[in-house]
Design a protein around this motif. Structure first.
Motif, PDB file in Angstrom:
ATOM      1  N   ALA A  17       0.759  -1.189  -0.016  1.00  0.00           N
ATOM      2  CA  ALA A  17       0.009   0.026  -0.093  1.00  0.00           C
ATOM      3  C   ALA A  17       0.847   1.173   0.140  1.00  0.00           C
ATOM      4  O   ALA A  17       0.378   2.307  -0.688  1.00  0.00           O
ATOM      5  N   ALA A  21       0.887   3.860  -3.144  1.00  0.00           N
ATOM      6  CA  ALA A  21       0.391   5.336  -3.065  1.00  0.00           C
ATOM      7  C   ALA A  21       1.793   6.275  -3.333  1.00  0.00           C
ATOM      8  O   ALA A  21       1.501   7.559  -3.826  1.00  0.00           O
ATOM      9  N   ARG A  63      -6.762   3.307  -5.200  1.00  0.00           N
ATOM     10  CA  ARG A  63      -5.834   2.315  -5.700  1.00  0.00           C
ATOM     11  C   ARG A  63      -5.198   1.625  -4.197  1.00  0.00           C
ATOM     12  O   ARG A  63      -4.848   0.392  -4.381  1.00  0.00           O
ATOM     13  N   ALA A  64      -4.966   2.423  -3.289  1.00  0.00           N
ATOM     14  CA  ALA A  64      -4.352   1.576  -1.954  1.00  0.00           C
ATOM     15  C   ALA A  64      -5.367   0.608  -1.701  1.00  0.00           C
ATOM     16  O   ALA A  64      -4.997  -0.534  -1.022  1.00  0.00           O
ATOM     17  N   THR A  68      -4.696  -3.492  -1.359  1.00  0.00           N
ATOM     18  CA  THR A  68      -4.937  -4.191  -0.156  1.00  0.00           C
ATOM     19  C   THR A  68      -5.687  -5.128  -0.074  1.00  0.00           C
ATOM     20  O   THR A  68      -5.555  -6.365   0.422  1.00  0.00           O
ATOM     21  N   GLY A  93      -4.998   0.312   5.019  1.00  0.00           N
ATOM     22  CA  GLY A  93      -4.349   0.480   3.755  1.00  0.00           C
ATOM     23  C   GLY A  93      -4.405   1.791   3.104  1.00  0.00           C
ATOM     24  O   GLY A  93      -3.600   2.395   2.793  1.00  0.00           O
ATOM     25  N   GLY A  97      -1.651   4.591   2.541  1.00  0.00           N
ATOM     26  CA  GLY A  97      -1.512   5.706   1.368  1.00  0.00           C
ATOM     27  C   GLY A  97      -1.680   6.799   1.459  1.00  0.00           C
ATOM     28  O   GLY A  97      -0.784   7.552   1.004  1.00  0.00           O
TER      29      GLY A  97
END
Length: 201
Positions: A17, A21, A63-64, A68, A93, A97
């Motif tokens: 994560a 990030a 995205r994180a 995760t 997570g 990030g």
């Protein structure tokens, strides 16, 4: 007495994560301000600078959460997850990030020269190696140990490991969350300053 896979897998979940990030907050932001200048095109619309910043942070958070979630499913398949508390790894997570996104975005947008080689070499990589991912930080000498305790990655690793093992206490978990909230608030303020400095004429 803990199997090494049970120890290292939650640490790697948090580290993934952090890395995702960090990457998503570096080159994409740099490109949007310097190379393809997308931010300037966006500002030609009714969007404001704050919209660009919070849109980017929302993207990083998404995205994180995705990585995760995928990683948690993988380690569950390997039998590493021993408690339903492991689901708390998903919001942690995201918090991890965002703990990196604000600061790195600010550096990416205001730096005159490429800042990413030293950033990844001297900040992200040492944090990855020495924040409890691969071995307990109690094995580090004093000074380095206390520095590791202060990092976002160690707080996430400790939370995720405790949640997957079922040893996490509510007081310890809330302490980690309070840490993340403080780090994120400062990071967003720093990023907001950087975005306004570069994009407000």
């Amino acid at each position: 007495g803990l199997p090494y896979l049970d120890f290292v897998a939650p640490g790697l979940l948090a580290a993934v994560a952090m890395q995702v990030a960090s990457i998503e907050s570096s080159f994409p932001v740099r490109g949007a301000i310097k190379w393809n200048r997308q931010y300037y095109a966006m500002l030609a619309t009714p969007l404001r600078v704050a919209d660009l910043l919070f849109g980017h942070l929302l993207y990083v958070a998404t995205r994180a959460l995705m990585v995760t979630g995928v990683y948690l499913a993988i380690i569950a398949g390997f039998g590493v997850v021993h408690s339903p508390l492991a689901l708390l790894s998903l919001p942690v997570g995201v918090l991890l990030g965002l703990s990196f996104a604000g600061y790195i975005s600010a550096v990416a947008i205001v730096a005159e020269r490429d800042p990413f080689n030293p950033l990844f070499r001297f900040v992200i990589m040492p944090m990855f190696l020495f924040s409890g991912t691969f071995f307990p930080i109690t094995r580090l000498p004093h000074g380095l140990r206390e520095a590791a305790y202060a990092t976002p990655l160690w707080n996430a690793v400790d939370f995720v490991r405790g949640s997957t093992l079922g040893t996490l206490t509510w007081s310890r978990g809330l302490l980690h969350v309070a840490y993340f909230v403080g780090v994120i608030a400062i990071g967003v303020a720093v990023a907001n300053w950087g975005y306004r400095k570069k994009l407000v004429t």
